[in-house]
Design an enzyme around this catalytic site. Structure first.
Site, PDB file in Angstrom:
ATOM      1  N   GLN A 190      20.630 -27.565 -11.648  1.00 19.01           N
ATOM      2  CA  GLN A 190      20.862 -27.145 -10.149  1.00 19.01           C
ATOM      3  C   GLN A 190      21.353 -25.878 -10.236  1.00 19.01           C
ATOM      4  OE1 GLN A 190      21.128 -30.009  -7.386  1.00 19.01           O
ATOM      5  NE2 GLN A 190      20.486 -28.280  -6.553  1.00 19.01           N
ATOM      6  N   GLY A 222      16.499 -28.381 -11.166  1.00 14.14           N
ATOM      7  CA  GLY A 222      15.438 -28.518 -11.474  1.00 14.14           C
ATOM      8  C   GLY A 222      15.108 -29.092 -13.018  1.00 14.14           C
ATOM      9  N   ASP A 263       6.458 -17.721 -18.893  1.00 21.02           N
ATOM     10  CA  ASP A 263       5.837 -19.406 -17.293  1.00 21.02           C
ATOM     11  C   ASP A 263       5.850 -18.092 -16.207  1.00 21.02           C
ATOM     12  OD1 ASP A 263       6.117 -21.395 -17.139  1.00 21.02           O
ATOM     13  OD2 ASP A 263       8.321 -21.292 -16.448  1.00 21.02           O
TER      14      ASP A 263
END
Length: 442
Positions: free
Chosen positions: A30, A26, A138
């Site tokens: 990692q 992202g 999220d």
């Protein structure tokens, strides 16, 4: 799903976890597939060295502290962490399977029954998080993993304590995923309430049943405008009629107009029971339909056997892609290494037994319907007399030495520790689950 081999710049070990491959990456770091000394698989998240500073460490430490407080059967558990290490890292439970986004992209949307089962499961999981005074903030299809034991929620990196207006994010900065973000979060309102996760769950269920988000736009600015504009209704096209009322309520513009998570569970349960099923039966159907065959981890941990003198070995090159589809395998050119569905092998050799003509295995039809992948699998070789089937499945082969190649960068003289026992335990557990599913009256 893809698991890539480690690059020369990747560490081979972090905090006692042996790193086996790359799961994903992202903007901040990692994620590796790792294994503890005791054989426990883990998803090891590492912050990129290029962005490590005092603020990043503070955010990462906050994420670790939040994960320590979260528990639940449908939450990927925190195993270990060290935010002060260089680089900072944390290890969470490894869930073997596709995320919801990739599953829908590969196999299409879920029907109303399976979507209702997913909704009841995730709503109950989020309710447990809310009881602990936390919000996810999220939730999205990529953060729902469809594992062999059912769906699990991951990535609480943006989680905050409910009713708290304190945040490490900069002023006037909105953090989250716009396609699943409720209007109040997109507007930067604080404090946020549990209704933000209800909206996000509605967006996840809409995607599960249709393959699209509530709002779609060519650029992020137009997408934010659609989300915050009360005059623009979410796009519910393609949603099953039975779910239309629930999705409309969960995606309401005003937080107070959305149902509580307990009510979401009740309404999903009502849809399931109207089909003449129990909730546990629907969940079993969901798991059997979405869970990938357990090959990825087992093939990755498979040991290498040295070829006996005079035998011929078939080397497997380090294939890196795990196909998302479940159809028939593609034909290979002569001499090419076969990429097995659901897993890859790292320089593994499988020698033919010396002085014994190779016996072709009994053909096993490969179903194209993913729901048939969990049918009973009959072994082609019967166990020795006096041995039960379960004992034969759990008993490892001791006829050849269990060795592995030396650790990366070594001389090859010191073999790595054998991981056969942990892989064999998972194989046995998977067979037991398959036998239970095949004998179940549901």
């Amino acid at each position: 799903m893809q698991i890539a081999p480690l690059s020369p710049d990747d560490p081979s070990e972090l905090g006692g976890y042996e790193l086996l491959g790359r799961i994903g990456q992202g903007g901040m770091g990692q994620v590796y597939l790792g294994e503890s000394p005791g054989g426990e698989p883990a998803a090891v998240k590492v912050i990129k060295p290029s962005i490590v500073d005092s603020e990043t460490r503070l955010r990462f430490a906050q994420e670790v502290e939040i994960l320590k407080t979260i528990w639940g059967a449908r939450i990927a558990a925190l195993l270990d962490a060290d935010p002060e290490a260089d680089p900072p890292w944390l290890a969470t439970e490894y869930v073997e399977g596709l995320d919801l986004s990739r599953h829908v992209a590969s196999h299409g949307p879920l029907d109303a029954l399976l979507t209702a089962s997913l909704g009841a499961t995730l709503a109950e999981a989020l309710a447990t998080v809310h009881k602990q005074g936390l919000l996810h903030r999220d939730l999205k299809p990529a953060n729902v993993l469809l594992g062999p034991n059912g769906p699990k929620v991951i990535d609480f990196g943006l989680a905050v304590f409910a009713e708290s207006s304190v945040s490490l994010t900069a002023a006037n900065t909105v953090v989250g995923t716009p396609s699943c973000m409720p209007p109040e979060q997109a507007n930067g309102e604080k404090p946020l309430t549990p209704a933000v996760d209800v909206y996000a769950l509605g967006a996840v269920l809409l995607f599960a049943s249709t393959g699209h988000a509530p709002y779609r736009a060519d650029n992020i600015h137009l997408l934010f405008h659609q989300v915050v504009d009360a005059s623009i209704s979410p796009d519910l096209s393609g949603a099953p009629e039975e779910l239309m009322s629930l999705l409309t309520a969960m995606l309401a513009h005003q937080p107070q107009d959305r149902p509580a998570l307990d009510d979401v569970v009740r309404r999903c349960r009502g849809l399931i029971e109207a089909r003449g099923l129990k909730v546990t039966q629907a969940r079993r159907r969901l798991t059997n339909f979405t869970a990938a065959p357990a090959h990825v981890l087992d093939d990755l941990l498979a040991v290498d056997h040295p070829a006996p003198p005079g035998s011929t070995a078939r080397p497997h090159t380090g294939a890196v892609e795990v196909p998302a589809g479940r159809g028939e395998p593609e034909a290979l050119a002569p001499g090419a290494a076969r990429q097995e569905p659901g897993g890859f092998r790292l320089n593994r050799q499988e020698p033919e037994p010396p002085h014994t003509p190779p016996m072709p295995p009994a053909p096993v039809p490969r179903p194209t319907d993913p729901r048939l992948l969990f049918a009973r699998i009959d072994t082609s070789t019967p166990p020795p007399a006096g041995t039960t089937t379960d004992e034969a499945a759990a008993k490892p082969d001791r006829s050849r030495p269990l060795t592995r190649p030396a650790a990366r960068g070594g001389t090859g003289s010191t073999p790595r520790r054998s991981l056969r026992h942990s892989a064999q335990a998972r194989i046995t557990a998977q067979r037991l689950r398959e036998a239970y599913a095949a004998n179940s009256p549901f």
